[in-house]
Design a protein around this motif. Structure first.
Motif, PDB file in Angstrom:
ATOM      1  N   LEU A 115       0.830  -1.192   0.000  1.00  0.00           N
ATOM      2  CA  LEU A 115       0.000   0.000   0.000  1.00  0.00           C
ATOM      3  C   LEU A 115       0.873   1.253   0.000  1.00  0.00           C
ATOM      4  CD1 LEU A 115      -2.599  -1.059   2.705  1.00  0.00           C
ATOM      5  CD2 LEU A 115      -2.912  -1.055   0.232  1.00  0.00           C
ATOM      6  N   ALA A 116       0.479   2.244  -0.793  1.00  0.00           N
ATOM      7  CA  ALA A 116       1.114   3.563  -0.784  1.00  0.00           C
ATOM      8  C   ALA A 116       0.059   4.545  -0.304  1.00  0.00           C
ATOM      9  CB  ALA A 116       1.600   3.929  -2.178  1.00  0.00           C
ATOM     10  N   ARG A 117       0.384   5.305   0.724  1.00  0.00           N
ATOM     11  CA  ARG A 117      -0.615   6.187   1.337  1.00  0.00           C
ATOM     12  C   ARG A 117      -0.784   7.471   0.555  1.00  0.00           C
ATOM     13  NH1 ARG A 117      -2.366   9.943   5.004  1.00  0.00           N
ATOM     14  NH2 ARG A 117      -3.618   9.207   6.748  1.00  0.00           N
ATOM     15  N   GLY A 118      -2.025   7.868   0.443  1.00  0.00           N
ATOM     16  CA  GLY A 118      -2.374   9.146  -0.162  1.00  0.00           C
ATOM     17  C   GLY A 118      -3.445   9.776   0.692  1.00  0.00           C
ATOM     18  N   GLY A 119      -4.209  10.679   0.135  1.00  0.00           N
ATOM     19  CA  GLY A 119      -5.270  11.316   0.900  1.00  0.00           C
ATOM     20  C   GLY A 119      -4.720  12.425   1.769  1.00  0.00           C
ATOM     21  N   SER A 120      -5.589  12.975   2.580  1.00  0.00           N
ATOM     22  CA  SER A 120      -5.186  14.078   3.429  1.00  0.00           C
ATOM     23  C   SER A 120      -5.126  13.635   4.887  1.00  0.00           C
ATOM     24  CB  SER A 120      -6.180  15.237   3.274  1.00  0.00           C
ATOM     25  OG  SER A 120      -7.475  14.800   3.612  1.00  0.00           O
ATOM     26  N   LYS A 121      -4.783  14.569   5.731  1.00  0.00           N
ATOM     27  CA  LYS A 121      -4.698  14.295   7.156  1.00  0.00           C
ATOM     28  C   LYS A 121      -6.056  13.814   7.671  1.00  0.00           C
ATOM     29  CE  LYS A 121      -3.541  16.901  11.304  1.00  0.00           C
ATOM     30  NZ  LYS A 121      -3.115  18.227  11.772  1.00  0.00           N
ATOM     31  N   LYS A 122      -6.059  12.729   8.413  1.00  0.00           N
ATOM     32  CA  LYS A 122      -7.256  12.108   9.001  1.00  0.00           C
ATOM     33  C   LYS A 122      -8.202  11.482   7.965  1.00  0.00           C
ATOM     34  CE  LYS A 122      -6.326  13.769  13.175  1.00  0.00           C
ATOM     35  NZ  LYS A 122      -6.066  13.001  14.366  1.00  0.00           N
ATOM     36  N   ARG A 123      -7.820  11.467   6.688  1.00  0.00           N
ATOM     37  CA  ARG A 123      -8.625  10.839   5.625  1.00  0.00           C
ATOM     38  C   ARG A 123      -7.709   9.983   4.752  1.00  0.00           C
ATOM     39  NH1 ARG A 123     -13.810  10.336   4.676  1.00  0.00           N
ATOM     40  NH2 ARG A 123     -13.472  10.604   2.476  1.00  0.00           N
ATOM     41  N   GLY A 141      -4.734  -1.005  -8.053  1.00  0.00           N
ATOM     42  CA  GLY A 141      -6.007  -0.789  -7.384  1.00  0.00           C
ATOM     43  C   GLY A 141      -5.904   0.244  -6.285  1.00  0.00           C
ATOM     44  N   PHE A 142      -6.985   0.348  -5.518  1.00  0.00           N
ATOM     45  CA  PHE A 142      -6.989   1.275  -4.390  1.00  0.00           C
ATOM     46  C   PHE A 142      -7.821   0.721  -3.255  1.00  0.00           C
ATOM     47  CE2 PHE A 142     -10.672   2.664  -6.892  1.00  0.00           C
ATOM     48  CZ  PHE A 142     -11.650   2.785  -5.907  1.00  0.00           C
ATOM     49  N   PHE A 143      -7.592   1.286  -2.060  1.00  0.00           N
ATOM     50  CA  PHE A 143      -8.293   0.905  -0.838  1.00  0.00           C
ATOM     51  C   PHE A 143      -8.641   2.185  -0.097  1.00  0.00           C
ATOM     52  CE2 PHE A 143      -7.620  -0.321   3.774  1.00  0.00           C
ATOM     53  CZ  PHE A 143      -8.889  -0.843   3.944  1.00  0.00           C
ATOM     54  N   ASN A 144      -9.927   2.365   0.204  1.00  0.00           N
ATOM     55  CA  ASN A 144     -10.399   3.541   0.926  1.00  0.00           C
ATOM     56  C   ASN A 144     -11.005   3.068   2.246  1.00  0.00           C
ATOM     57  OD1 ASN A 144     -11.444   5.930   1.817  1.00  0.00           O
ATOM     58  ND2 ASN A 144     -12.797   6.265   0.075  1.00  0.00           N
ATOM     59  N   PRO A 145     -10.245   3.075   3.343  1.00  0.00           N
ATOM     60  CA  PRO A 145     -10.747   2.525   4.609  1.00  0.00           C
ATOM     61  C   PRO A 145     -11.853   3.344   5.253  1.00  0.00           C
ATOM     62  CG  PRO A 145      -8.612   3.529   4.940  1.00  0.00           C
ATOM     63  CD  PRO A 145      -8.873   3.552   3.458  1.00  0.00           C
ATOM     64  N   VAL A 151     -16.780   3.582  -3.160  1.00  0.00           N
ATOM     65  CA  VAL A 151     -16.154   2.271  -3.332  1.00  0.00           C
ATOM     66  C   VAL A 151     -15.050   2.124  -2.300  1.00  0.00           C
ATOM     67  CG1 VAL A 151     -14.906   0.775  -4.926  1.00  0.00           C
ATOM     68  CG2 VAL A 151     -16.680   2.299  -5.783  1.00  0.00           C
ATOM     69  N   ARG A 152     -15.067   1.030  -1.535  1.00  0.00           N
ATOM     70  CA  ARG A 152     -14.072   0.805  -0.486  1.00  0.00           C
ATOM     71  C   ARG A 152     -12.803   0.158  -1.029  1.00  0.00           C
ATOM     72  NH1 ARG A 152     -12.857  -3.402   3.152  1.00  0.00           N
ATOM     73  NH2 ARG A 152     -11.948  -2.632   5.065  1.00  0.00           N
ATOM     74  N   LEU A 153     -12.974  -0.806  -1.961  1.00  0.00           N
ATOM     75  CA  LEU A 153     -11.840  -1.568  -2.460  1.00  0.00           C
ATOM     76  C   LEU A 153     -12.020  -1.864  -3.935  1.00  0.00           C
ATOM     77  CD1 LEU A 153      -9.252  -3.282  -1.943  1.00  0.00           C
ATOM     78  CD2 LEU A 153     -10.770  -5.158  -1.324  1.00  0.00           C
TER      79      LEU A 153
END
Length: 82
Positions: free
Chosen positions: A6-14, A37-41, A48-50
């Motif tokens: 996994l490579a982290r993206g998004g913003s702080k707390k998201r 692909g991507f994963f949105n916890p 879409v989560r995964l």
């Protein structure tokens, strides 16, 4: 060694993560070979989560890529959804 992690993206707390195929020596969010692909916890509602390109993931696994522990769980979850 080639890994799927996994490579982290998004913003702080998201947090938002991309599933990437990369050399194990590269930085977590650095250089990669391919995004599969991507994963949105924190997905809520209709988000879409995964999402995983199963064909490319299977290709890289057949070439000897080693998934991280979390990616192995996500690939298993994606296979169950399909």
């Amino acid at each position: 060694m080639v890994t799927i992690r996994l490579a982290r993206g998004g913003s702080k707390k998201r947090p938002f993560y991309h599933l990437t195929v990369t050399n194990s020596r590269s930085a977590r969010d650095g250089r990669f070979v391919e995004r599969i692909g991507f994963f949105n916890p924190v997905a809520a509602g209709a988000e879409v989560r995964l999402s995983v390109n199963a064909e490319r993931a299977q290709y890289w696994l057949s070439q000897g890529a080693q998934p991280s522990e979390r990616v192995a769980q996500l690939l298993k979850e994606a296979a169950a959804q399909a």
